[in-house]
Design a protein around this motif. Structure first.
Motif, PDB file in Angstrom:
ATOM      1  N   ARG A   1      -2.017  12.027  -7.796  1.00 31.60           N
ATOM      2  CA  ARG A   1      -1.419  12.365  -9.202  1.00 31.60           C
ATOM      3  C   ARG A   1      -0.047  11.632  -9.122  1.00 31.60           C
ATOM      4  O   ARG A   1       0.344  11.098 -10.241  1.00 31.60           O
ATOM      5  N   THR A   2       0.717  11.592  -8.084  1.00 30.64           N
ATOM      6  CA  THR A   2       1.939  10.859  -8.069  1.00 30.64           C
ATOM      7  C   THR A   2       1.704   9.441  -8.413  1.00 30.64           C
ATOM      8  O   THR A   2       2.417   8.672  -9.273  1.00 30.64           O
ATOM      9  N   ILE A   3       0.864   8.868  -7.647  1.00 36.26           N
ATOM     10  CA  ILE A   3       0.522   7.421  -7.824  1.00 36.26           C
ATOM     11  C   ILE A   3      -0.002   7.314  -9.389  1.00 36.26           C
ATOM     12  O   ILE A   3       0.475   6.249  -9.869  1.00 36.26           O
ATOM     13  N   ARG A   4      -0.833   7.962  -9.766  1.00 39.07           N
ATOM     14  CA  ARG A   4      -1.593   7.670 -11.203  1.00 39.07           C
ATOM     15  C   ARG A   4      -0.900   7.937 -12.439  1.00 39.07           C
ATOM     16  O   ARG A   4      -0.563   7.702 -13.512  1.00 39.07           O
TER      17      ARG A   4
ATOM     18  N   ASP B   1      15.385   6.654   7.738  1.00 44.62           N
ATOM     19  CA  ASP B   1      16.321   6.008   6.960  1.00 44.62           C
ATOM     20  C   ASP B   1      15.504   4.478   6.478  1.00 44.62           C
ATOM     21  O   ASP B   1      15.748   3.982   5.578  1.00 44.62           O
ATOM     22  N   THR B   2      14.841   3.772   7.538  1.00 43.72           N
ATOM     23  CA  THR B   2      14.169   2.710   7.150  1.00 43.72           C
ATOM     24  C   THR B   2      12.925   2.822   6.423  1.00 43.72           C
ATOM     25  O   THR B   2      12.795   1.994   5.603  1.00 43.72           O
ATOM     26  N   LEU B   3      12.394   4.088   6.706  1.00 46.46           N
ATOM     27  CA  LEU B   3      11.345   4.165   5.998  1.00 46.46           C
ATOM     28  C   LEU B   3      11.655   4.585   4.328  1.00 46.46           C
ATOM     29  O   LEU B   3      10.962   3.853   3.249  1.00 46.46           O
ATOM     30  N   ILE B   4      12.735   5.427   4.314  1.00 47.27           N
ATOM     31  CA  ILE B   4      13.175   5.721   2.835  1.00 47.27           C
ATOM     32  C   ILE B   4      13.710   4.540   2.093  1.00 47.27           C
ATOM     33  O   ILE B   4      13.221   4.186   1.033  1.00 47.27           O
TER      34      ILE B   4
ATOM     35  N   LYS C   1       0.995  -1.233   0.114  1.00 48.85           N
ATOM     36  CA  LYS C   1       0.211  -0.009  -0.005  1.00 48.85           C
ATOM     37  C   LYS C   1       0.994   1.317   0.015  1.00 48.85           C
ATOM     38  O   LYS C   1       2.050   1.402   0.722  1.00 48.85           O
ATOM     39  N   HIS C   2       0.518   2.420  -0.606  1.00 44.05           N
ATOM     40  CA  HIS C   2       1.001   3.522  -0.572  1.00 44.05           C
ATOM     41  C   HIS C   2       0.659   4.240   0.780  1.00 44.05           C
ATOM     42  O   HIS C   2      -0.287   3.718   1.235  1.00 44.05           O
TER      43      HIS C   2
ATOM     44  N   THR D   1      10.195  -0.949  -2.367  1.00 45.54           N
ATOM     45  CA  THR D   1       8.865  -1.079  -2.594  1.00 45.54           C
ATOM     46  C   THR D   1       8.419  -0.646  -4.104  1.00 45.54           C
ATOM     47  O   THR D   1       7.385  -1.018  -4.755  1.00 45.54           O
ATOM     48  N   GLY D   2       9.118   0.491  -4.229  1.00 48.22           N
ATOM     49  CA  GLY D   2       8.381   1.511  -5.515  1.00 48.22           C
ATOM     50  C   GLY D   2       7.258   1.985  -5.090  1.00 48.22           C
ATOM     51  O   GLY D   2       6.614   2.626  -5.899  1.00 48.22           O
ATOM     52  N   LEU D   3       6.850   2.067  -3.909  1.00 45.80           N
ATOM     53  CA  LEU D   3       5.647   2.836  -3.459  1.00 45.80           C
ATOM     54  C   LEU D   3       5.912   4.141  -2.895  1.00 45.80           C
ATOM     55  O   LEU D   3       7.032   4.524  -2.628  1.00 45.80           O
ATOM     56  N   LEU D   4       4.598   4.913  -3.006  1.00 43.46           N
ATOM     57  CA  LEU D   4       4.941   6.321  -2.393  1.00 43.46           C
ATOM     58  C   LEU D   4       4.555   6.443  -0.878  1.00 43.46           C
ATOM     59  O   LEU D   4       3.535   5.783  -0.642  1.00 43.46           O
ATOM     60  N   ALA D   5       5.562   6.984  -0.236  1.00 44.40           N
ATOM     61  CA  ALA D   5       5.277   6.922   1.350  1.00 44.40           C
ATOM     62  C   ALA D   5       5.709   8.504   1.655  1.00 44.40           C
ATOM     63  O   ALA D   5       6.709   8.950   1.151  1.00 44.40           O
ATOM     64  N   ALA D   6       4.679   9.064   2.305  1.00 45.16           N
ATOM     65  CA  ALA D   6       4.965  10.533   2.595  1.00 45.16           C
ATOM     66  C   ALA D   6       4.185  10.860   4.061  1.00 45.16           C
ATOM     67  O   ALA D   6       3.302  10.047   4.539  1.00 45.16           O
ATOM     68  N   GLU D   7       4.798  11.628   4.707  1.00 45.99           N
ATOM     69  CA  GLU D   7       4.347  12.562   5.790  1.00 45.99           C
ATOM     70  C   GLU D   7       3.192  13.281   5.441  1.00 45.99           C
ATOM     71  O   GLU D   7       3.248  14.103   4.431  1.00 45.99           O
ATOM     72  N   ALA D   8       2.281  13.543   6.196  1.00 46.08           N
ATOM     73  CA  ALA D   8       1.042  14.291   5.979  1.00 46.08           C
ATOM     74  C   ALA D   8       1.503  15.848   6.255  1.00 46.08           C
ATOM     75  O   ALA D   8       0.591  16.153   7.299  1.00 46.08           O
ATOM     76  N   TYR D   9       2.326  16.313   5.702  1.00 43.98           N
ATOM     77  CA  TYR D   9       2.703  17.808   5.858  1.00 43.98           C
ATOM     78  C   TYR D   9       1.886  18.478   5.117  1.00 43.98           C
ATOM     79  O   TYR D   9       2.575  18.884   3.753  1.00 43.98           O
TER      80      TYR D   9
END
Length: 324
Positions: free
Chosen positions: A292-295, A108-111, A92-93, A117-125
C-alpha cells in the motif's frame, strides 16, 4: 485496481520458505515473482504453492531484472546492510529481516540511501502490523489500565542442538538479543510510544554468542524488565501493569505458531476480558502494508527511524551488560 507489486526473494532460507514466501504469495496487492538461489532444488518448496516462480541462479541477476519491484532479504544478519544497499541502488524497494543492522549507526547509511532513492526500505518487524499490538497501544493510550507502572516480558526458545544455525555463530551476527530481543524491546516502545532514559543488562555467553539476556530499563513514568534466551523452554508473553489494570499478551511474537493471539484485560474485581485473534497473519499484513505504501503512498507504520531506536537499546545492552 493497482497492479500487484512484483516481489523477489534473495535466498531460500527456511523462514522465507515457511513464512514470508507464503505470506507474499497470499498478500493482496503482491505477487511472488522471483527467487534467487544457487541450488535449484531449494526452489522446489516455493514452487509447490507458486508454480510460475522464476528462479534466478544468483542475487545480482534478480536485482537487475526490471520486472522485480521489491525484494525480501532473509540472509544471515551480517549481510543485511550490504544487500539492502545493493537492492536500493538497483532501484528495488527493500523489506529486510531483522535485525537489519548490527549497530544503530548503520541505519544512518540506510536512511540516507532510502531518502536519496525515494524507495521504501523497512525492517521486517511484523508484530506492529498485528491487531493485538494495535489494540494494546490504543488501550494504553486511552488509559484503560490507568497509569502504566511496569512492563515485563519474555521470549525464549532452545536451539542448542542446532550447532550450525546462524543464530549460534558469532560471525553471522547470531545470539538471542539480536534475534528476539528486538521484540521485547520494540514491542514496549511501540505500545507506549516512549523511549527509555536508562538501560542495563546481564548476559550469559556461549562461544561468543549471547544465549540469555536480562534487560532492565527506566522509561518516563514506568519501569521495564524482560529477558530473552536461546537456551530455555519456548515461552513468550508481554505484560503491561498499570495502577487500575493489567494487559497481557499470550502469543505476542509468534501468533498462530506459538498459539492463539489473545489480549487479556485484567480489571478490578478479578474481571478478565479477553480479545482473541485466531486467524490474523502478521506476515501477510506486513506485506500488504508495504504494498500500500508503494502503490498508494500510505505512510508505512514502521519506518527505519523506529527500528533504529530499538537497535539503540540493543547497543546499550551489549555495551553495558554485566556477564553472567
Amino acid at each position: 485496481m493497482h497492479k500487484p507489486v512484483q516481489w523477489g526473494i534473495l535466498g531460500a532460507s527456511k523462514f522465507a520458505r515457511q513464512q514470508m514466501g507464503p505470506a507474499i504469495h497470499a498478500a493482496d496487492g503482491a505477487r511472488l515473482a522471483g527467487l534467487a538461489t544457487s541450488d535449484p532444488a531449494n526452489a522446489e518448496p516455493f514452487m509447490r504453492y507458486c508454480p510460475d516462480l522464476y528462479v534466478f541462479d544468483n542475487y545480482d541477476a534478480l536485482l537487475t531484472d526490471p520486472e522485480i519491484e521489491a525484494v525480501y532479504i532473509p540472509l544471515p544478519n551480517h549481510l543485511h546492510v550490504e544487500w539492502s544497499l545493493k537492492a536500493l541502488d538497483a532501484g528495488k524497494h527493500v523489506l529486510c529481516e531483522k535485525p537489519m543492522t548490527m549497530r544503530a549507526v548503520e541505519f544512518d547509511t540506510l536512511i540516507a540511501k532510502r531518502d536519496q532513492t525515494g524507495l521504501l526500505a523497512a525492517e521486517a518487524y511484523m508484530i506492529v502490523h498485528h491487531p493485538q499490538w494495535q489494540l494494546t497501544r490504543k488501550l494504553i493510550a486511552d488509559g484503560a489500565i490507568g497509569k502504566l507502572v511496569h512492563i515485563t516480558g519474555a521470549f525464549s526458545y532452545d536451539n542448542r542442538a542446532d550447532t550450525g544455525n546462524i543464530r549460534n555463530r558469532a560471525e553471522t551476527g547470531g545470539g538471542g538479543l539480536r534475534d528476539i530481543g528486538v521484540y521485547v524491546i520494540g514491542g514496549a516502545r511501540f505500545a507506549t510510544g516512549q523511549e527509555p532514559v536508562s538501560v542495563s543488562g546481564a548476559i550469559r555467553w556461549e562461544n561468543d554468542v549471547d544465549v540469555f539476556t536480562e534487560i532492565r530499563a527506566q522509561f518516563p513514568g514506568f519501569t521495564y524488565s524482560t529477558y530473552v534466551s536461546t537456551r530455555m523452554h519456548p515461552h513468550q508473553e508481554m505484560v503491561f501493569h498499570g495502577e487500575t489494570g493489567v494487559i497481557r499478551l499470550t502469543a505476542p511474537f509468534n501468533a498462530r505458531v506459538f498459539g492463539e493471539a489473545r489480549v487479556e484485560m485484567h480489571r478490578p474485581g478479578f474481571e478478565v476480558q479477553v480479545t482473541r485473534f485466531p486467524a490474523d497473519d502478521h506476515y501477510k499484513l506486513q506485506v500488504e502494508a508495504f504494498c500500500r505504501t508503494i502503490r498508494e503512498g500510505v505512510v508505512y507504520p514502521c519506518p527505519l527511524e523506529f527500528v533504529r531506536g530499538t537497535q539503540d537499546v540493543i547497543d546499550s545492552v551489549f555495551d553495558g551488560a554485566i556477564a553472567l
